[in-house]
Motif scaffolding. Structure first.
Motif, PDB file in Angstrom:
ATOM      1  N   PRO A   3       0.826  -1.211   0.000  1.00 34.42           N
ATOM      2  CA  PRO A   3       0.000   0.000   0.000  1.00 34.42           C
ATOM      3  C   PRO A   3       0.862   1.263   0.000  1.00 34.42           C
ATOM      4  N   HIS A   4       0.461   2.241  -0.711  1.00 34.95           N
ATOM      5  CA  HIS A   4       1.109   3.554  -0.736  1.00 34.95           C
ATOM      6  C   HIS A   4       2.568   3.496  -1.191  1.00 34.95           C
ATOM      7  N   ILE A   5       2.916   2.542  -2.062  1.00 42.16           N
ATOM      8  CA  ILE A   5       4.297   2.384  -2.512  1.00 42.16           C
ATOM      9  C   ILE A   5       4.811   3.657  -3.178  1.00 42.16           C
ATOM     10  N   GLU A   6       3.928   4.421  -3.772  1.00 42.24           N
ATOM     11  CA  GLU A   6       4.368   5.643  -4.443  1.00 42.24           C
ATOM     12  C   GLU A   6       4.956   6.665  -3.474  1.00 42.24           C
ATOM     13  N   THR A   7       4.686   6.522  -2.181  1.00 44.52           N
ATOM     14  CA  THR A   7       5.252   7.459  -1.202  1.00 44.52           C
ATOM     15  C   THR A   7       6.708   7.126  -0.871  1.00 44.52           C
ATOM     16  N   PHE A   8       7.183   5.952  -1.288  1.00 45.53           N
ATOM     17  CA  PHE A   8       8.563   5.547  -1.022  1.00 45.53           C
ATOM     18  C   PHE A   8       9.451   5.858  -2.218  1.00 45.53           C
ATOM     19  N   LYS A   9       9.484   7.113  -2.588  1.00 46.29           N
ATOM     20  CA  LYS A   9      10.319   7.516  -3.711  1.00 46.29           C
ATOM     21  C   LYS A   9      10.936   8.866  -3.397  1.00 46.29           C
ATOM     22  N   SER A  10      11.950   9.203  -4.171  1.00 48.65           N
ATOM     23  CA  SER A  10      12.638  10.463  -3.966  1.00 48.65           C
ATOM     24  C   SER A  10      11.689  11.639  -4.175  1.00 48.65           C
ATOM     25  N   THR A  11      11.935  12.677  -3.466  1.00 45.33           N
ATOM     26  CA  THR A  11      11.160  13.903  -3.659  1.00 45.33           C
ATOM     27  C   THR A  11      11.703  14.695  -4.850  1.00 45.33           C
ATOM     28  N   GLN A  12      12.822  14.231  -5.433  1.00 43.81           N
ATOM     29  CA  GLN A  12      13.419  14.880  -6.594  1.00 43.81           C
ATOM     30  C   GLN A  12      13.339  13.934  -7.785  1.00 43.81           C
ATOM     31  N   ASP A  13      12.661  14.360  -8.833  1.00 45.37           N
ATOM     32  CA  ASP A  13      12.499  13.526 -10.018  1.00 45.37           C
ATOM     33  C   ASP A  13      13.851  13.062 -10.555  1.00 45.37           C
ATOM     34  N   GLY A  14      13.929  11.779 -10.899  1.00 53.09           N
ATOM     35  CA  GLY A  14      15.135  11.230 -11.502  1.00 53.09           C
ATOM     36  C   GLY A  14      16.252  10.920 -10.526  1.00 53.09           C
ATOM     37  N   LYS A  15      16.005  11.052  -9.239  1.00 51.31           N
ATOM     38  CA  LYS A  15      17.040  10.802  -8.226  1.00 51.31           C
ATOM     39  C   LYS A  15      16.567   9.715  -7.275  1.00 51.31           C
ATOM     40  N   MET A  16      17.539   8.899  -6.802  1.00 54.08           N
ATOM     41  CA  MET A  16      17.203   7.892  -5.805  1.00 54.08           C
ATOM     42  C   MET A  16      18.451   7.516  -5.019  1.00 54.08           C
ATOM     43  N   HIS A  17      18.252   6.914  -3.886  1.00 48.20           N
ATOM     44  CA  HIS A  17      19.344   6.399  -3.070  1.00 48.20           C
ATOM     45  C   HIS A  17      19.399   4.904  -3.345  1.00 48.20           C
ATOM     46  N   ALA A  18      20.356   4.478  -4.152  1.00 49.34           N
ATOM     47  CA  ALA A  18      20.392   3.093  -4.606  1.00 49.34           C
ATOM     48  C   ALA A  18      21.598   2.344  -4.036  1.00 49.34           C
ATOM     49  N   CYS A  19      21.758   2.387  -2.733  1.00 50.15           N
ATOM     50  CA  CYS A  19      22.869   1.657  -2.128  1.00 50.15           C
ATOM     51  C   CYS A  19      22.460   0.205  -1.893  1.00 50.15           C
ATOM     52  N   GLY A  20      23.389  -0.602  -1.462  1.00 50.08           N
ATOM     53  CA  GLY A  20      23.117  -2.011  -1.266  1.00 50.08           C
ATOM     54  C   GLY A  20      22.672  -2.389   0.126  1.00 50.08           C
ATOM     55  N   HIS A  21      22.477  -1.410   1.006  1.00 49.60           N
ATOM     56  CA  HIS A  21      22.162  -1.751   2.390  1.00 49.60           C
ATOM     57  C   HIS A  21      20.866  -2.552   2.527  1.00 49.60           C
ATOM     58  N   ASP A  22      19.868  -2.252   1.717  1.00 49.43           N
ATOM     59  CA  ASP A  22      18.637  -3.042   1.760  1.00 49.43           C
ATOM     60  C   ASP A  22      18.921  -4.491   1.394  1.00 49.43           C
ATOM     61  N   GLY A  23      19.756  -4.682   0.385  1.00 50.65           N
ATOM     62  CA  GLY A  23      20.138  -6.029  -0.025  1.00 50.65           C
ATOM     63  C   GLY A  23      20.929  -6.743   1.062  1.00 50.65           C
TER      64      GLY A  23
END
Length: 93
Positions: A3-23
């Motif tokens: 639910p509400h997956i769209e809220t888990f995104k960057s507030t800046q278009d085209g930017k994200m934090h893509a580190c491996g810590h979740d993995g």
């Protein structure tokens, strides 16, 4: 679906934090779950740890300095894992 997956995104278009810590968290929790299921077959102690500052290469040095490998009972084996998104899926390097 989440639910509400769209809220888990960057507030800046085209930017994200893509580190491996979740993995890394997922791998260690998955290992913990599998080891727990076979706990009765394991002799000894299993210690699960996260290495700090693995990107800079000094994390294990600090862990040794702080005594993580000499805790009782003393570690006999160690295994490490890290994500490397540039390698093809299924590759072990």
């Amino acid at each position: 679906s989440t639910p509400h997956i769209e809220t888990f995104k960057s507030t800046q278009d085209g930017k994200m934090h893509a580190c491996g810590h979740d993995g890394h968290v997922t791998m260690l929790l998955g290992a913990a779950a599998l080891l727990k299921k076979m706990e009765s077959e394991i002799e000894g102690t299993v210690r699960l740890v996260f290495q700090p500052a693995e990107e800079g290469g000094a994390g294990m040095k600090r862990m040794v300095e702080e005594g993580v490998v000499s805790l009782s009972p003393e570690a006999k084996l160690g295994f490490g894992m890290h994500v490397w998104p540039g390698l093809p899926t299924g590759t072990i390097a």
